[in-house]
Design a protein around this motif. Structure first.
Motif, mmCIF file in Angstrom:
data_model
loop_
_atom_site.group_PDB
_atom_site.id
_atom_site.type_symbol
_atom_site.label_atom_id
_atom_site.label_comp_id
_atom_site.label_asym_id
_atom_site.label_seq_id
_atom_site.Cartn_x
_atom_site.Cartn_y
_atom_site.Cartn_z
ATOM 1 N N ARG A 15 0.813 -1.228 0.000
ATOM 2 C CA ARG A 15 0.000 0.000 0.000
ATOM 3 C C ARG A 15 0.840 1.269 0.000
ATOM 4 N NH1 ARG A 15 -3.534 -3.331 3.578
ATOM 5 N NH2 ARG A 15 -5.385 -3.811 2.324
ATOM 6 N N HIS A 21 1.613 -0.016 -5.073
ATOM 7 C CA HIS A 21 0.258 0.404 -4.707
ATOM 8 C C HIS A 21 -0.565 0.718 -5.951
ATOM 9 C CE1 HIS A 21 1.293 4.773 -5.180
ATOM 10 N NE2 HIS A 21 0.000 4.906 -5.330
ATOM 11 N N GLN A 22 0.097 1.185 -7.012
ATOM 12 C CA GLN A 22 -0.632 1.452 -8.254
ATOM 13 C C GLN A 22 -1.066 0.152 -8.924
ATOM 14 O OE1 GLN A 22 0.688 4.803 -10.792
ATOM 15 N NE2 GLN A 22 2.503 4.867 -9.471
ATOM 16 N N THR A 25 -3.968 -1.244 -6.895
ATOM 17 C CA THR A 25 -5.199 -0.497 -7.168
ATOM 18 C C THR A 25 -5.830 -0.963 -8.471
ATOM 19 O OG1 THR A 25 -4.417 1.440 -5.956
ATOM 20 C CG2 THR A 25 -6.149 1.806 -7.595
ATOM 21 N N THR A 26 -5.000 -1.181 -9.485
ATOM 22 C CA THR A 26 -5.503 -1.647 -10.783
ATOM 23 C C THR A 26 -6.074 -3.052 -10.668
ATOM 24 O OG1 THR A 26 -3.864 -0.276 -11.922
ATOM 25 C CG2 THR A 26 -4.860 -2.076 -13.188
ATOM 26 N N ALA A 28 -7.297 -4.472 -8.039
ATOM 27 C CA ALA A 28 -8.510 -4.444 -7.221
ATOM 28 C C ALA A 28 -9.715 -3.918 -8.003
ATOM 29 C CB ALA A 28 -8.281 -3.597 -5.981
ATOM 30 N N ARG A 29 -9.466 -3.205 -9.086
ATOM 31 C CA ARG A 29 -10.554 -2.736 -9.941
ATOM 32 C C ARG A 29 -11.052 -3.841 -10.873
ATOM 33 N NH1 ARG A 29 -7.739 3.171 -11.261
ATOM 34 N NH2 ARG A 29 -8.370 4.163 -9.293
ATOM 35 N N LEU A 139 -1.384 5.422 -12.684
ATOM 36 C CA LEU A 139 -2.829 5.405 -12.537
ATOM 37 C C LEU A 139 -3.426 6.614 -13.256
ATOM 38 C CD1 LEU A 139 -3.249 4.473 -8.765
ATOM 39 C CD2 LEU A 139 -3.709 2.995 -10.745
ATOM 40 N N GLU A 141 -5.671 8.618 -12.476
ATOM 41 C CA GLU A 141 -5.895 9.776 -11.608
ATOM 42 C C GLU A 141 -4.617 10.538 -11.292
ATOM 43 O OE1 GLU A 141 -6.533 6.043 -8.921
ATOM 44 O OE2 GLU A 141 -6.756 6.601 -11.038
ATOM 45 N N TRP A 295 -0.780 0.067 -16.418
ATOM 46 C CA TRP A 295 -0.838 -1.030 -15.449
ATOM 47 C C TRP A 295 -1.790 -2.134 -15.902
ATOM 48 C CZ3 TRP A 295 2.971 -1.596 -12.351
ATOM 49 C CH2 TRP A 295 3.613 -0.493 -11.769
#
Length: 304
Positions: A15, A21-22, A25-26, A28-29, A139, A141, A295
């Protein structure tokens, strides 16, 4: 939603690390992700591996080598994808992990090593090992063209570790009248903010590695150029064939140089550019990185 078993060093590292962490995050989407730490793997918790559609390791190489036996007991003959950012550590002559890929392939059912350099991917495949090339990325964002050129106070900048080859490079540029402001490593959020303070990021990876007694160009870490471009910052870096694997031609703020003597001309060209063209390039690079969402190449690789 499909399920993914993700083997990690520890949850805090995943994290907090700038790239892990990137990637998480990808993932987990796209999946319902269960993280399993190195400690959990070692103590062999009860887990029904068959309940997961894919198993992916993002363990550091030294951790995976140490735990290969435990991972084998956990997974049996279940295929394992191994994400690897530092593939060269398994082949450099002075690395304690030289030969690690072959050892892991003998102990585990490796579906593929997911390596973040096209050049090194080809190197691995040529040695009879399964591999797929994936890009590191930014990411969506985080992709932001940021402030106008005129509002960025740092003319030429670099942030990161000043390894000897970089220190020598910046000293040579200083002798040419190109003073690069070097900033020490900081947490990733602060680094991204500092990229918005820079007009031109100056970077080198010109420090060959010795592999089987032969000196090889690094062909690595082009993620730096793409993440800088994602923040609307121009970047100059020594040219390598690996740049094409990261789609550098699609990013009009990334300008590779063939010789250090050319850096001054590149900087002068950027600074003399029509302001609207310069801004258009800044926006185009950031938007290209947002659209590419690099990613996702990891997801596509384990689903192919």
């Amino acid at each position: 939603m499909r399920r993914l078993l993700l083997l990690v060093d520890d949850r805090r590292y995943i994290r907090s690390n700038c790239y892990q962490h990137q990637l998480f995050t990808t993932l987990a989407r796209c999946y319902r992700v269960r993280m399993m730490s190195a400690r959990e793997v070692r103590f062999a918790p009860l887990v029904r591996v068959a309940a997961y559609d894919r198993v992916l390791s993002v363990l550091r190489l030294r951790t995976l080598v140490r735990l290969a036996g435990s991972v084998a007991r956990l997974l049996g003959d279940r295929p394992l994808y191994v994400y690897e950012q530092d593939v060269w550590q398994a082949f450099m002559d002075d690395s304690p992990y030289k030969g690690a890929y072959g050892q892991l392939a003998a102990q585990l059912n490796i579906a593929a090593f997911l390596v973040t350099s096209r050049w090194w991917h080809d190197f691995v495949v040529a040695r009879g090992l399964r591999a797929k090339f994936v890009r590191m990325g930014m990411l969506p964002e985080y992709c932001d063209a940021g402030p106008a050129w005129e509002d960025r106070p740092i003319r030429l900048g670099f942030q990161g570790t000043l390894h000897p080859h970089r220190r020598a490079f910046y000293a040579q540029l200083a002798q040419m009248g190109l003073e690069v402001e070097t900033l020490p490593p900081v947490p990733y959020e602060a680094y991204l903010e500092n990229l918005h303070r820079m007009r031109i990021y100056v970077h080198t990876e010109d420090a060959p590695w010795c592999v089987d007694g032969r000196m090889l160009r690094r062909n690595a870490l082009w993620i730096k150029e793409t993440e800088v471009a994602a923040r609307g910052t121009f970047v100059v870096r020594d040219a390598e064939e690996e740049g094409a694997a990261y789609g550098i031609a699609e990013l009009p703020t990334v300008v590779p140089f063939s010789s250090r003597e050319a850096v001054g001309d590149i900087v002068a060209w950027i600074e003399a550019m029509d302001p609207q063209e310069r801004r258009d390039r800044m926006v185009a690079s950031a938007e290209t990185m947002r659209r590419r969402d690099d990613w996702m190449t990891v997801v596509r690789a384990i689903e192919a």
